[in-house]
Design a protein around this motif. Structure first.
Motif: not given
Length: 151
Positions: A1-5, A41-43, A49-62, A81-84
């Motif tokens: 999905m994405g990788f943010f610094s 729904g978030v793991n 120094d890396t946080v990985t977020l996966s699972g489901k987020a409510k919407n794009i803003d959240e 970012d591995d969130l859907t």
């Protein structure tokens, strides 16, 4: 999905020197919980120094707010970012990287608003999108990463 610094030495101070990866992940999740995000729904995992977020987020803003808040933690330099999304996108976002802005020295929300929207008076849109992480529009700091909503 994405990788943010993010900048390592800025943001909320959550970790102790002896914290394990599991303890760091729990502290980041507790930090995110303070902002009333729907994390059901978030793991979350922390590796160095890396946080990985996966699972489901409510919407794009959240989703974008969760990513920015997770990265604005001292000692975290990357958020993977591995969130859907639970709710489908209502608009097309051509470049998701453009929805994040790293504050530079001398920046104000008005200056950022002028740069991204062409109108300094739209600063409140950025402020509201980053609440409650931001409690005052005049209190941003270099290295902080802000979510920039669509115009």
């Amino acid at each position: 999905m994405g990788f943010f610094s993010f900048i390592k030495d800025t943001g909320s101070k959550l970790f102790g020197t002896e914290d394990s990866a599991e303890q760091k992940a729990q502290k980041v999740k507790e930090h995110l919980s303070q902002y009333n995000f729907d994390l059901s729904g978030v793991n979350l995992n922390v590796d160095g120094d890396t946080v990985t977020l996966s699972g489901k987020a409510k919407n794009i803003d959240e989703k974008q707010r969760i990513l920015a808040t997770a990265g604005n933690v001292e000692a975290i330099t990357h958020v993977k970012d591995d969130l859907t999304l639970t709710e489908p996108l209502k608009i097309e976002i051509p470049d998701i990287q453009k929805t994040m802005y790293t504050v530079k020295s001398g920046d104000t929300l008005s200056k950022i608003s002028k740069e991204v929207y062409g109108d300094a008076n739209q600063y409140n849109k950025i402020f509201e999108a980053n609440r409650p992480m931001l409690s005052d529009p005049d209190e941003i700091y270099p290295g902080q990463v802000l979510y920039i909503p669509q115009a």
